[in-house]
Structures are given as structure tokens and as C-alpha cells.
Write a protein that holds these residues in place. Structure first.
Motif, PDB file in Angstrom:
ATOM      1  N   ALA A   1     -16.394  10.817  -9.606  1.00  0.00           N
ATOM      2  CA  ALA A   1     -17.149  11.292  -8.449  1.00  0.00           C
ATOM      3  C   ALA A   1     -17.077  10.262  -7.324  1.00  0.00           C
ATOM      4  O   ALA A   1     -17.357   9.091  -7.538  1.00  0.00           O
ATOM      5  N   ALA A   2     -16.703  10.731  -6.130  1.00  0.00           N
ATOM      6  CA  ALA A   2     -16.616   9.834  -4.969  1.00  0.00           C
ATOM      7  C   ALA A   2     -18.018   9.624  -4.407  1.00  0.00           C
ATOM      8  O   ALA A   2     -18.343  10.065  -3.305  1.00  0.00           O
ATOM      9  N   ILE A   3     -18.851   8.938  -5.199  1.00  0.00           N
ATOM     10  CA  ILE A   3     -20.230   8.664  -4.806  1.00  0.00           C
ATOM     11  C   ILE A   3     -20.423   7.166  -4.677  1.00  0.00           C
ATOM     12  O   ILE A   3     -20.094   6.402  -5.591  1.00  0.00           O
TER      13      ILE A   3
ATOM     14  N   VAL B   1     -19.657   7.303 -11.004  1.00  0.00           N
ATOM     15  CA  VAL B   1     -19.776   6.988  -9.581  1.00  0.00           C
ATOM     16  C   VAL B   1     -18.745   5.921  -9.208  1.00  0.00           C
ATOM     17  O   VAL B   1     -18.326   5.120 -10.040  1.00  0.00           O
ATOM     18  N   ARG B   2     -18.367   5.908  -7.951  1.00  0.00           N
ATOM     19  CA  ARG B   2     -17.314   4.990  -7.511  1.00  0.00           C
ATOM     20  C   ARG B   2     -17.835   3.590  -7.224  1.00  0.00           C
ATOM     21  O   ARG B   2     -17.154   2.592  -7.469  1.00  0.00           O
ATOM     22  N   GLY B   3     -19.047   3.509  -6.679  1.00  0.00           N
ATOM     23  CA  GLY B   3     -19.598   2.201  -6.329  1.00  0.00           C
ATOM     24  C   GLY B   3     -21.104   2.181  -6.495  1.00  0.00           C
ATOM     25  O   GLY B   3     -21.778   3.193  -6.285  1.00  0.00           O
ATOM     26  N   ILE B   4     -21.634   1.029  -6.898  1.00  0.00           N
ATOM     27  CA  ILE B   4     -23.070   0.827  -7.044  1.00  0.00           C
ATOM     28  C   ILE B   4     -23.441  -0.400  -6.217  1.00  0.00           C
ATOM     29  O   ILE B   4     -22.865  -1.479  -6.394  1.00  0.00           O
ATOM     30  N   HIS B   5     -24.432  -0.220  -5.316  1.00  0.00           N
ATOM     31  CA  HIS B   5     -24.735  -1.261  -4.350  1.00  0.00           C
ATOM     32  C   HIS B   5     -26.241  -1.558  -4.324  1.00  0.00           C
ATOM     33  O   HIS B   5     -27.000  -0.851  -3.643  1.00  0.00           O
ATOM     34  N   PRO B   6     -26.690  -2.572  -5.053  1.00  0.00           N
ATOM     35  CA  PRO B   6     -28.118  -2.937  -5.003  1.00  0.00           C
ATOM     36  C   PRO B   6     -28.468  -3.506  -3.629  1.00  0.00           C
ATOM     37  O   PRO B   6     -27.650  -4.176  -2.985  1.00  0.00           O
TER      38      PRO B   6
ATOM     39  N   ASN C   1     -20.443  18.665   3.792  1.00  0.00           N
ATOM     40  CA  ASN C   1     -19.084  18.695   3.256  1.00  0.00           C
ATOM     41  C   ASN C   1     -18.941  17.527   2.288  1.00  0.00           C
ATOM     42  O   ASN C   1     -18.768  16.385   2.708  1.00  0.00           O
ATOM     43  N   VAL C   2     -19.035  17.833   1.003  1.00  0.00           N
ATOM     44  CA  VAL C   2     -19.021  16.758   0.008  1.00  0.00           C
ATOM     45  C   VAL C   2     -17.604  16.379  -0.407  1.00  0.00           C
ATOM     46  O   VAL C   2     -17.406  15.489  -1.231  1.00  0.00           O
ATOM     47  N   GLY C   3     -16.607  17.035   0.179  1.00  0.00           N
ATOM     48  CA  GLY C   3     -15.231  16.748  -0.197  1.00  0.00           C
ATOM     49  C   GLY C   3     -14.786  15.342   0.163  1.00  0.00           C
ATOM     50  O   GLY C   3     -13.873  14.795  -0.470  1.00  0.00           O
ATOM     51  N   ASP C   4     -15.410  14.747   1.181  1.00  0.00           N
ATOM     52  CA  ASP C   4     -15.055  13.386   1.580  1.00  0.00           C
ATOM     53  C   ASP C   4     -15.892  12.334   0.866  1.00  0.00           C
ATOM     54  O   ASP C   4     -15.820  11.152   1.182  1.00  0.00           O
ATOM     55  N   GLY C   5     -16.694  12.763  -0.102  1.00  0.00           N
ATOM     56  CA  GLY C   5     -17.536  11.831  -0.835  1.00  0.00           C
ATOM     57  C   GLY C   5     -18.953  11.805  -0.289  1.00  0.00           C
ATOM     58  O   GLY C   5     -19.264  12.418   0.741  1.00  0.00           O
ATOM     59  N   ILE C   6     -19.806  11.081  -1.005  1.00  0.00           N
ATOM     60  CA  ILE C   6     -21.223  11.025  -0.650  1.00  0.00           C
ATOM     61  C   ILE C   6     -21.723   9.590  -0.756  1.00  0.00           C
ATOM     62  O   ILE C   6     -21.431   8.885  -1.728  1.00  0.00           O
TER      63      ILE C   6
ATOM     64  N   LEU D   1     -27.947  16.231  -9.495  1.00  0.00           N
ATOM     65  CA  LEU D   1     -27.859  17.268  -8.461  1.00  0.00           C
ATOM     66  C   LEU D   1     -26.607  17.091  -7.599  1.00  0.00           C
ATOM     67  O   LEU D   1     -25.950  18.059  -7.218  1.00  0.00           O
ATOM     68  N   THR D   2     -26.295  15.842  -7.308  1.00  0.00           N
ATOM     69  CA  THR D   2     -25.122  15.554  -6.475  1.00  0.00           C
ATOM     70  C   THR D   2     -23.826  15.928  -7.200  1.00  0.00           C
ATOM     71  O   THR D   2     -22.927  16.548  -6.615  1.00  0.00           O
ATOM     72  N   LEU D   3     -23.719  15.555  -8.462  1.00  0.00           N
ATOM     73  CA  LEU D   3     -22.529  15.905  -9.239  1.00  0.00           C
ATOM     74  C   LEU D   3     -22.376  17.418  -9.376  1.00  0.00           C
ATOM     75  O   LEU D   3     -21.258  17.945  -9.330  1.00  0.00           O
ATOM     76  N   HIS D   4     -23.480  18.097  -9.518  1.00  0.00           N
ATOM     77  CA  HIS D   4     -23.434  19.563  -9.593  1.00  0.00           C
ATOM     78  C   HIS D   4     -22.925  20.153  -8.274  1.00  0.00           C
ATOM     79  O   HIS D   4     -22.070  21.057  -8.273  1.00  0.00           O
ATOM     80  N   ALA D   5     -23.404  19.611  -7.165  1.00  0.00           N
ATOM     81  CA  ALA D   5     -22.958  20.104  -5.860  1.00  0.00           C
ATOM     82  C   ALA D   5     -21.480  19.837  -5.629  1.00  0.00           C
ATOM     83  O   ALA D   5     -20.805  20.581  -4.918  1.00  0.00           O
ATOM     84  N   MET D   6     -20.958  18.788  -6.263  1.00  0.00           N
ATOM     85  CA  MET D   6     -19.537  18.456  -6.119  1.00  0.00           C
ATOM     86  C   MET D   6     -18.662  19.221  -7.104  1.00  0.00           C
ATOM     87  O   MET D   6     -17.444  19.046  -7.128  1.00  0.00           O
TER      88      MET D   6
END
Length: 252
Positions: A83-85, A109-114, A193-198, A243-248
Motif C-alpha cells: 500500500a502506497a501509504i 505501508v510504505r513509510g512510518i513517520h513518528p 484519488n487514492v491511486g497516487d497514494g495517501i 479503512l484506507t486499505l479497503h478504499a484502495m
């Protein structure tokens, strides 16, 4: 040595995986030897932080480590993170952030940023050392074991919310989870448009301040909520990711 029809997965760095013969030591070696009771001739799957995967055959085992030889043909290169999240998550107390990282990594997820915000307490605002950042990366790598094809996420060093939203300046959909008045997250996701990631921001305990949200909106983020419910931050993050993964189109 398989889990179902697939060999058990173990993490090595890309440098380690570049050699024809590899040693599984430390936590990975102990798990393989002590828990799974590995024996010579058994096949395992090895993956690195870039998502590359190789199968290998165990050649020798002692009480501390296992030595394996990589198969001649490389295994399939894993796809990019499922997932491009890009997940921005506020600092949480104790082991709660560990749990968020573990869950997010297993979901691809692609990145995790605290990050820290105006509501972060002094102890949380202290930047963790290299040891803690390395620990977070180990947690993420371990979480990817159960999900073949999932690439370990990039985990950035903690920063301020202002600095983080400045970095999230690409064309992706940008959402900030807000416990105040805001449309439901599911509806906001449908309108994007979630195609470009979130890029998804979830606040720390105590949530975001109005100033945090205003600054995020100025950078292109849109408020969204989980409806009438208020959850602890670690649970809100998990629900928002599902919810985000479902939308994607990546879940159910």
C-alpha cells in the motif's frame, strides 16, 4: 520447514543476502534453532529491507546459529510495499508506538513517520537515539515475516509535525484524523484519488490541537474523523489503516 505450503521467512540485510552462504544469528538464529528446531536440509525463505527474497537450504546448525546456502536461482523480487501509504503517527507512551509500527508494517505501508506536536509531553519530545530507531526497524522487519511479498517500510527519525507535513508535499491524497467536527474518513477516502497514494496523519494521546490541524490544512491535508467514536491513538491508527486499505482495494 514450511508454514502451510511456503518456507518460513527470516530477515537478513541486503549486504548479508549478497553472499552465497549466510549465517542466521541473533534473534533470527535463536528462533530458527531453539523454537523451530531447524535441521540440515530444510529450506527457508530469506528477505531483505528492499523486499528481495531468496530461498536457501540449511547446511549446519549449532546451539546459537544456522548456516544456509542460497539456492542457485534467485527467488522472485517482492513487489513494492502493498500500500502506497505514508503514515505519520504522533509519539505514544510506552510500547504503544511499537504496536502501531508492528501493525502498520504487517499491513504493507510504505513509510512510518513518528512526530511530535504542540501537545507532546516533554519526555516524548526528546528525540530517541539510534538504538530505539533500530529497534523500531527490527519490529517492522519481524512483522513482515507473516506477509510474503510485503516490503519492510521505511521508518524515519522522529521530527516535528511542521517538518513532516512539509516533506509530504507530493500529489498523494492527504488526510489528518481529527476527533472534532469532520466528515467520516470512509467518505473522505471515496472523494479522493487514492491511486497516487495517501499521506495519513494520526495524532498522539490527547490528539491534535486546532493549530496543528490548521497548519496541516494549509499544506493540503483534509480533516476526517472516525464518526462519533473516540479511540485511543493506537486503536484509531489501526482502524484508519483498515479503512484506507479497503478504499484502495487492498482489503475485502
Amino acid at each position: 520447514m514450511t508454514s502451510g505450503s511456503n518456507p518460513r521467512r527470516f530477515f537478513l540485510t541486503s549486504d548479508e543476502l549478497a553472499h552465497p552462504t549466510v549465517k542466521l544469528v541473533g534473534p533470527e538464529g535463536r528462533h530458527l534453532v531453539k523454537v523451530l528446531r531447524a535441521r540440515p536440509g530444510q529450506v527457508v525463505s530469506l528477505y531483505d529491507e528492499q523486499g528481495h527474497s531468496r530461498t536457501a537450504t540449511i547446511r549446519s546448525v549449532d546451539h546459537r546459529r544456522a548456516v544456509a546456502h542460497l539456492d542457485l536461482s534467485p527467488g522472485p523480487v517482492a513487489p513494492p510495499a502493498s500500500a502506497a501509504i505514508e503514515l505519520g503517527v504522533g509519539f505514544l507512551k510506552g510500547s504503544k508506538l511499537d504496536e502501531v509500527i508492528r501493525f502498520a508494517a504487517s499491513m504493507g505501508v510504505r513509510g512510518i513517520h513518528p512526530f511530535v506536536t504542540t501537545r507532546s509531553v516533554a519526555a516524548q519530545a526528546q528525540a530517541p537515539g539510534i538504538e530505539k530507531l533500530s529497534r523500531w526497524k527490527r519490529i517492522a522487519n519481524q512483522a513482515c515475516k507473516i506477509s510474503p511479498g510485503v516490503t519492510p517500510p521505511f521508518i524515519s527519525a522522529p521530527t516535528s509535525l511542521v517538518a513532516l507535513i512539509a516533506r509530504m508535499s507530493g500529489p498523494c491524497a492527504k488526510i489528518i484524523l481529527w476527533e472534532g467536527s469532520a466528515p467520516p474518513l470512509a467518505g473522505v477516502l471515496k472523494s479522493k484519488n487514492v491511486g497516487d497514494g495517501i499521506a495519513l496523519l494520526v495524532g498522539p494521546e490527547g490528539g491534535f490541537s486546532e493549530e496543528d490541524v490548521t497548519a496541516s490544512e494549509a499544506a493540503g491535508f483534509r480533516r476526517a474523523s472516525l464518526g462519533p467514536y473516540v479511540f485511543r491513538s493506537e486503536y484509531a491508527t489501526q482502524i484508519a489503516l483498515i479503512l484506507t486499505l479497503h478504499a484502495m482495494g487492498l482489503l475485502g
